[in-house]
Scaffold this motif. Structure first.
Motif, mmCIF file in Angstrom:
data_model
loop_
_atom_site.group_PDB
_atom_site.id
_atom_site.type_symbol
_atom_site.label_atom_id
_atom_site.label_comp_id
_atom_site.label_asym_id
_atom_site.label_seq_id
_atom_site.Cartn_x
_atom_site.Cartn_y
_atom_site.Cartn_z
ATOM 1 N N ASP A 75 43.014 38.983 37.483
ATOM 2 C CA ASP A 75 42.777 37.677 38.109
ATOM 3 C C ASP A 75 41.295 37.298 38.121
ATOM 4 O O ASP A 75 40.943 36.148 38.362
ATOM 5 C CB ASP A 75 43.276 37.682 39.569
ATOM 6 C CG ASP A 75 44.792 37.738 39.659
ATOM 7 O OD1 ASP A 75 45.455 37.424 38.646
ATOM 8 O OD2 ASP A 75 45.303 38.096 40.738
ATOM 9 N N LEU A 76 40.445 38.289 37.906
ATOM 10 C CA LEU A 76 39.001 38.034 38.012
ATOM 11 C C LEU A 76 38.372 37.663 36.672
ATOM 12 O O LEU A 76 37.409 36.901 36.628
ATOM 13 C CB LEU A 76 38.280 39.268 38.558
ATOM 14 C CG LEU A 76 38.583 39.674 40.004
ATOM 15 C CD1 LEU A 76 37.801 40.938 40.358
ATOM 16 C CD2 LEU A 76 38.223 38.550 40.976
ATOM 17 N N LYS B 232 38.441 33.235 44.119
ATOM 18 C CA LYS B 232 39.500 34.128 43.634
ATOM 19 C C LYS B 232 40.440 34.509 44.779
ATOM 20 O O LYS B 232 40.040 34.613 45.935
ATOM 21 C CB LYS B 232 38.889 35.397 43.024
ATOM 22 C CG LYS B 232 37.932 35.128 41.884
ATOM 23 C CD LYS B 232 38.617 34.510 40.689
ATOM 24 C CE LYS B 232 37.626 34.321 39.541
ATOM 25 N NZ LYS B 232 38.249 33.692 38.376
ATOM 26 N N ARG B 233 41.674 34.758 44.366
ATOM 27 C CA ARG B 233 42.697 35.136 45.317
ATOM 28 C C ARG B 233 42.783 36.656 45.390
ATOM 29 O O ARG B 233 42.775 37.346 44.368
ATOM 30 C CB ARG B 233 44.029 34.554 44.838
ATOM 31 C CG ARG B 233 45.197 34.834 45.727
ATOM 32 C CD ARG B 233 46.474 34.566 44.930
ATOM 33 N NE ARG B 233 47.619 35.112 45.633
ATOM 34 C CZ ARG B 233 48.317 34.432 46.527
ATOM 35 N NH1 ARG B 233 48.026 33.194 46.798
ATOM 36 N NH2 ARG B 233 49.315 35.000 47.160
ATOM 37 N N ARG C 240 41.801 33.734 49.989
ATOM 38 C CA ARG C 240 40.994 33.231 48.886
ATOM 39 C C ARG C 240 39.539 33.227 49.352
ATOM 40 O O ARG C 240 39.256 32.906 50.515
ATOM 41 C CB ARG C 240 41.444 31.825 48.494
ATOM 42 C CG ARG C 240 40.844 31.333 47.183
ATOM 43 C CD ARG C 240 41.418 29.984 46.770
ATOM 44 N NE ARG C 240 42.857 30.002 46.562
ATOM 45 C CZ ARG C 240 43.463 30.440 45.450
ATOM 46 N NH1 ARG C 240 42.740 30.898 44.443
ATOM 47 N NH2 ARG C 240 44.772 30.424 45.344
ATOM 48 N N VAL D 3 33.674 36.790 42.773
ATOM 49 C CA VAL D 3 34.948 36.709 43.507
ATOM 50 C C VAL D 3 35.149 35.345 44.166
ATOM 51 O O VAL D 3 36.209 35.092 44.747
ATOM 52 C CB VAL D 3 35.106 37.816 44.582
ATOM 53 C CG1 VAL D 3 35.196 39.185 43.940
ATOM 54 C CG2 VAL D 3 33.991 37.760 45.621
ATOM 55 N N PHE E 210 41.429 42.746 44.771
ATOM 56 C CA PHE E 210 41.705 41.748 43.738
ATOM 57 C C PHE E 210 42.322 42.460 42.542
ATOM 58 O O PHE E 210 41.974 43.609 42.264
ATOM 59 C CB PHE E 210 40.420 41.058 43.282
ATOM 60 C CG PHE E 210 39.673 40.356 44.388
ATOM 61 C CD1 PHE E 210 39.891 39.017 44.646
ATOM 62 C CD2 PHE E 210 38.753 41.050 45.179
ATOM 63 C CE1 PHE E 210 39.209 38.366 45.670
ATOM 64 C CE2 PHE E 210 38.069 40.410 46.203
ATOM 65 C CZ PHE E 210 38.299 39.057 46.448
#
Lengths: 103, 210, 102
Positions: free
Chosen positions: A74-75, A36-37, A17, A33, A70
């Motif tokens: 998810d972003l 974010k994972r 992360r 980012v 990524f």
């Protein structure tokens, strides 16, 4: 790997992360980012620290640089495209923490 | 070699320039020469060096990779070594990386923080690459940006964006277009446009006749 | 999510279509480019110092690309003690005058 990184903390496949730290001044971690994972894709090597170089420092200690992948979904909210679409960003080790299990 | 604006200047006249920075950067350059920090010749050599590097370097790398699988592996694993094999000067502190387009994956390059660009193999970046619009949108809506460039990718193709934020500069290795069998390396290189090396386009298709 | 003025990723609401018009690179722009590269090559500054200088410019959004480069070169030349602001201002004024007068 482009340059050696014997002390790399993460390996390809590791879940990470990006830290949410709000650091003043010059950093090379884009805001989008943060928090974010992602997953380590490549260990790129050890490079002088840009946060030191930017202020006339010698860049030491050097930092390990990773290519982190990524999932676009998810972003961003309502990302237009395939769920397989991905984004790669090169991130220095001190901006990453282990992410553990998904979720 | 005093700063009189003549001997050794890369260009003599700037009076038609409108930006106030035209005079300021000339002043900085002249003064740095007078102080012995660098010479006009060094600045001129740098300008010539920059002008000499264009995307034709990248196109040559791609064309060779299309015809020589071993070279392609080298290009993907050690880009600088591949450059020296073709006599392309990629020395210097910046590292280079090449990412491969396939039937399933299409790559797009951007630098959201500034304008990082693989200058040794692509030359000076185009204006649009440095624009706020491209930098902000290429990561957020790459498919929409590519459509603006006339490139519509099927849903089944995975779009992969590379934000070159740090010490590496990226180039795309585009897929070889259909109908290019039997072409020479030089003919193949002519199909490789600058934009296809950034990922907003794909290479030209060979002319059907001739 | 925040970030400096230069941290553009994802800010699509602020910008429209990508303008693909190319302008012809002007002589002073080539100069701004080259001065920065030569100063780097000679070890007077680093790419990251230049990025930091550019990111800190008040007029970042309004300035042209090479205007930012020129401004960064000037800032760093002064910061590094290579030149004084005053001598740059004076020389630039003299050049403007000479160019205007011919």
């Amino acid at each position: 790997m482009i340059r050696p990184a014997p002390a790399a903390k993460f390996r390809p496949g590791d879940a990470v992360r990006v830290l949410t730290t709000e650091k003043e001044g010059h950093v090379r971690t884009p805001a989008y980012v943060k928090g974010k994972r992602g997953e380590i894709s490549h260990v790129l090597g050890t490079f002088p620290d840009p946060e030191s170089l930017a202020y006339g420092g010698n860049g030491l200690p050097e930092k390990v640089l990773y290519r982190v992948v990524f999932r676009q979904a998810d972003l961003w909210e309502s990302y237009e495209g395939s769920t397989a679409d991905a984004l790669y960003v090169d991130v220095y080790e001190h901006w990453l923490e282990p992410a553990g299990e998904e979720g | 070699m005093s700063g009189n604006g003549h001997d050794g200047h890369p260009h003599e006249e700037l009076r038609h320039e409108s930006s106030p920075w035209a005079a300021r950067i000339r002043a900085v350059e002249e003064l740095l020469v007078e102080k012995g920090v660098f010479t006009h010749e060094e600045v001129r050599a740098q300008i010539e060096h920059t002008e000499a590097r264009t995307h034709e370097n990248g196109a040559r790398l791609v064309a060779r990779a299309w015809v020589d699988p071993e070279f392609k592996n080298l290009l993907l694993s050690d880009t600088k070594a591949a450059c020296s094999e073709l006599g392309i000067d990629a020395s210097g502190p910046v590292e280079l990386a090449v990412v491969e387009n396939t039937e399933r994956v299409h790559n797009l390059i951007v630098c959201t923080l500034c304008s990082c660009y693989p200058r040794p193999i692509l030359g000076r970046p185009p204006d649009w690459y440095k624009s706020f619009a491209y930098r902000s949108r290429a990561v957020r809506e790459p498919r929409a940006v590519m459509r603006e460039f006339g490139l519509e990718l099927p849903e089944g193709v995975e779009v992969v964006v590379h934000d070159s934020t740090a010490d590496l500069r990226y180039m795309v290795l585009p897929a070889r277009p259909p109908g290019a069998e039997g072409m020479s390396e030089e003919e193949l290189a002519a199909l490789v446009t600058r934009d296809s090396l950034i990922g907003v386009a794909i290479p030209r298709e060979p002319a059907r006749t001739q | 999510m925040s970030g400096g003025v230069h941290d553009m990723g994802g800010r699509r609401e602020e910008f429209g279509p990508v303008d693909r018009t190319e302008h012809e690179v002007q002589d002073w722009e080539r100069l701004a480019d080259a001065v920065n590269y030569v100063l780097n090559a000679k070890g007077h500054k680093t790419t990251d110092e230049m990025r930091r200088a550019i990111e800190g410019l008040e007029g970042y959004r309004e300035m042209g690309y090479y205007e930012r480069w020129a401004a960064a070169a000037e800032l760093l030349a002064v910061e590094k003690g290579l030149l004084t602001q005053r001598e740059i201002d004076e020389r630039a004024a003299a050049l403007e005058k000479r160019w205007a007068g011919e």
